[in-house]
Write an enzyme that holds these catalytic residues in place. Sequence first.
Site, PDB file in Angstrom:
ATOM      1  CG  ASN A   1      17.070   9.550  89.950  1.00  0.00           C
ATOM      2  OD1 ASN A   1      17.577  10.208  90.843  1.00  0.00           O
ATOM      3  ND2 ASN A   1      15.861   9.811  89.478  1.00  0.00           N
ATOM      4  N   PRO A   2      18.869   8.047  92.685  1.00  0.00           N
ATOM      5  CG  PRO A   2      20.262   9.119  94.256  1.00  0.00           C
ATOM      6  CD  PRO A   2      20.057   8.927  92.755  1.00  0.00           C
ATOM      7  CG  LEU A   3      17.321  12.578  93.153  1.00  0.00           C
ATOM      8  CD1 LEU A   3      17.359  13.695  92.122  1.00  0.00           C
ATOM      9  CD2 LEU A   3      17.604  13.116  94.548  1.00  0.00           C
ATOM     10  CD  GLU A   4      11.907   7.691  89.515  1.00  0.00           C
ATOM     11  OE1 GLU A   4      12.106   6.460  89.586  1.00  0.00           O
ATOM     12  OE2 GLU A   4      11.416   8.246  88.516  1.00  0.00           O
TER      13      GLU A   4
ATOM     14  N   GLY B   1       7.119   1.407  83.460  1.00  0.00           N
ATOM     15  CA  GLY B   1       6.388   2.537  84.025  1.00  0.00           C
ATOM     16  C   GLY B   1       5.790   2.287  85.388  1.00  0.00           C
TER      17      GLY B   1
ATOM     18  CD  GLU C   1      18.760   9.991  80.143  1.00  0.00           C
ATOM     19  OE1 GLU C   1      17.809   9.178  80.057  1.00  0.00           O
ATOM     20  OE2 GLU C   1      19.949   9.635  80.293  1.00  0.00           O
TER      21      GLU C   1
ATOM     22  N   PRO D   1      14.760  -5.281  87.742  1.00  0.00           N
ATOM     23  CG  PRO D   1      14.965  -7.331  86.659  1.00  0.00           C
ATOM     24  CD  PRO D   1      13.998  -6.498  87.433  1.00  0.00           C
ATOM     25  NE  ARG D   2      18.331   2.139  83.744  1.00  0.00           N
ATOM     26  CZ  ARG D   2      17.451   3.018  83.283  1.00  0.00           C
ATOM     27  NH1 ARG D   2      16.166   2.855  83.526  1.00  0.00           N
ATOM     28  NH2 ARG D   2      17.842   4.058  82.592  1.00  0.00           N
TER      29      ARG D   2
END
Length: 440
Positions: free
Chosen positions: A338-341, A313, A68, A271-272
């Site tokens: 999120n698949p956009l990155e 980061g 976000e 890992p997330r």
Amino acid sequence: MSERWARLALGTYRWAGAIIFPVVGAYVAFRASKGKEERGRQGERYGVASVARPSGPLVWVHAASVGETSAVTPLVEAIVEMGIHVVLTTGTVTSAKMVQDRLGDRVIHQYVPLDLKPAVDRFLAHWQPDLAVICESEIWPMTILELGTRRVPQVLVNGRLSDRSFAAWHKRASIAEALFENLAHVVAQSDVDGERFRTLGARPVTVSGNLKVDTAVPPVDNSQLAELQTMIGSRKTWAAISTHQGEEEIVAQVHQMLKARHRDLLTILVPRHPDRASEVATQIEAMGMKVALRSRNDTIEPETDIFIGDTIGDMGLYLRMAEIAFVGRSLTAQGGQNPLEPAMLKSAILSGRNVQNFRDSYQRLIKNGAAKLVRDKDMLAGAVNYLFNNPAERQIMIDAGLKTVEDMRGSLSRTMTALEPFLQPLVLQARLSNRESTWK
């Protein structure tokens, strides 16, 4: 449930926040914020500000976590460029670091207050925001009610409602309507999200698309990337990013399956939650594989099977090390990530089928041939193997991902258009405030 009973329920919630929560607040706060703020800044979670409020108009922007925060950063930059002060709240140390790295002292960062009346009261009394902008699905009843009491306009941007959240609110439709009527505007991610907000009583609702598409490409330190690429050499690599519990074991098993055909294989695992890296490494080593951790500055040796990216980061670094990316929280967990990155950074995208939270993005990527869904580890191994063996097909997926992202752009400008009626008066106030300061 009638509107009268809905308002009674909300009134009970407000009473509980005033009477009950102060008694148990310390325990609740500890459980809710454990490990999510910096030592010495815990007071911010109770609404105790750590810095003074600047003079002039101020917008409160809230973004829960890293995703976000990344999405809302260009929006915050646009508001700051108008001469308006911004206090940006987040809920995690990771997102706080992102704010510092990307926005520096252009904004004031605070940890978001707990959704308890005393904490919210203290926060609002200190900051006195002229506008509140909430990102995505952060629906906090006490905060919304207190902002409404103070007649502070509230706008939800990049709004989305997961299947589960919508079902839960829909069962309490009257309460939802009594709560959502406090929102001055909802700017939804997709047509589906927009219709869900309308069904729950939000007005007005517009659809902007996903703000995450209009973010900058994740940054990278080129010297660090070159160093890692030198270690990797010509080895075949693929990445599994934003993985959740259970998926790391699957990724390790896929690595073992693929290594029979690709002896030089290196798997990059991100890992997330980086704090799970040590546990994940131990688990994979118990399976007989050699692991290197980024946080320890481990060297990627020819014998290294899995390189764990556990630094904050650095997603831009990890995604640039491979042209195939599996996106987690989609096989053993629900909702997807999120698949956009990965699409922005030229990766062919693979994912499990549980991607409800990013349905619109995945539908577009799949339709254009940029992403493929897999149902289990065997299908994942087969997909990675196919893309290794068919570089032309891999490039088609990469190009399709870039085109999909480009076609989806424009959410930022549409969101700013929705915010314009709320921001323009603040721009005028800021100019008057600056003039008064100059005259003095």
